[in-house]
Motif scaffolding. Structure first.
Motif, PDB file in Angstrom:
ATOM      1  N   GLU A   1       5.587  -3.483   1.876  1.00  0.00           N
ATOM      2  CA  GLU A   1       4.493  -3.840   0.971  1.00  0.00           C
ATOM      3  C   GLU A   1       5.004  -4.144  -0.437  1.00  0.00           C
ATOM      4  OE1 GLU A   1       4.520  -0.672   2.476  1.00  0.00           O
ATOM      5  OE2 GLU A   1       3.451  -1.393   4.236  1.00  0.00           O
ATOM      6  N   LYS A   2       6.153  -3.603  -0.791  1.00  0.00           N
ATOM      7  CA  LYS A   2       6.725  -3.804  -2.121  1.00  0.00           C
ATOM      8  C   LYS A   2       7.616  -5.034  -2.193  1.00  0.00           C
ATOM      9  CE  LYS A   2       5.074   0.162  -3.509  1.00  0.00           C
ATOM     10  NZ  LYS A   2       4.074   0.344  -4.506  1.00  0.00           N
TER      11      LYS A   2
ATOM     12  N   LEU B   1       8.604  -7.978   0.746  1.00  0.00           N
ATOM     13  CA  LEU B   1       8.640  -8.505   2.107  1.00  0.00           C
ATOM     14  C   LEU B   1       9.990  -9.123   2.463  1.00  0.00           C
ATOM     15  CD1 LEU B   1       7.011  -8.944   4.666  1.00  0.00           C
ATOM     16  CD2 LEU B   1       6.163 -11.080   3.700  1.00  0.00           C
TER      17      LEU B   1
ATOM     18  N   LYS C   1       4.018  -2.646  -7.883  1.00  0.00           N
ATOM     19  CA  LYS C   1       3.224  -3.617  -7.108  1.00  0.00           C
ATOM     20  C   LYS C   1       3.028  -4.871  -7.918  1.00  0.00           C
ATOM     21  CE  LYS C   1       0.809  -0.920  -3.783  1.00  0.00           C
ATOM     22  NZ  LYS C   1      -0.393  -0.630  -3.136  1.00  0.00           N
TER      23      LYS C   1
ATOM     24  N   ASN D   1       0.905   6.652   0.527  1.00  0.00           N
ATOM     25  CA  ASN D   1       1.952   5.766   1.027  1.00  0.00           C
ATOM     26  C   ASN D   1       3.039   5.477  -0.014  1.00  0.00           C
ATOM     27  OD1 ASN D   1       2.992   4.633   3.353  1.00  0.00           O
ATOM     28  ND2 ASN D   1       2.302   2.598   2.818  1.00  0.00           N
TER      29      ASN D   1
END
Length: 74
Positions: free
Chosen positions: A24-25, A27, A74, A53
């Motif tokens: 998620e951080k 790809l 993010k 998470n």
């Protein structure tokens, strides 16, 4: 074999592949070998908080240990 258990002289079968930098951080690191860590289920659970998470201190330690860029924002 579980790489975290191995640090403590234990031989435990690895059942999970952990993404040191979560997918998620970043790809692009999803299938980069240096970002993948073989772990047993117990050690994998210790790598990130299952509610948020986010990486735990142990998970962050592996980021540093493997020399990966800690660009986890993010």
């Amino acid at each position: 074999m579980c790489r975290e258990c191995k640090r403590y002289g234990k031989t435990t079968a690895a059942t999970t592949v952990h993404h040191v930098i979560p997918v998620e951080k970043d790809l692009k690191l999803a299938f980069v070998n240096n970002n993948l860590l073989s772990l047993c289920a117990s050690c994998h659970d210790a790598m990130h908080d299952r509610i948020t998470n986010e990486l735990t201190a142990l998970g962050s330690l592996w980021v540093t240990r493997l020399g990966l860029s800690p660009h986890l924002e993010k």
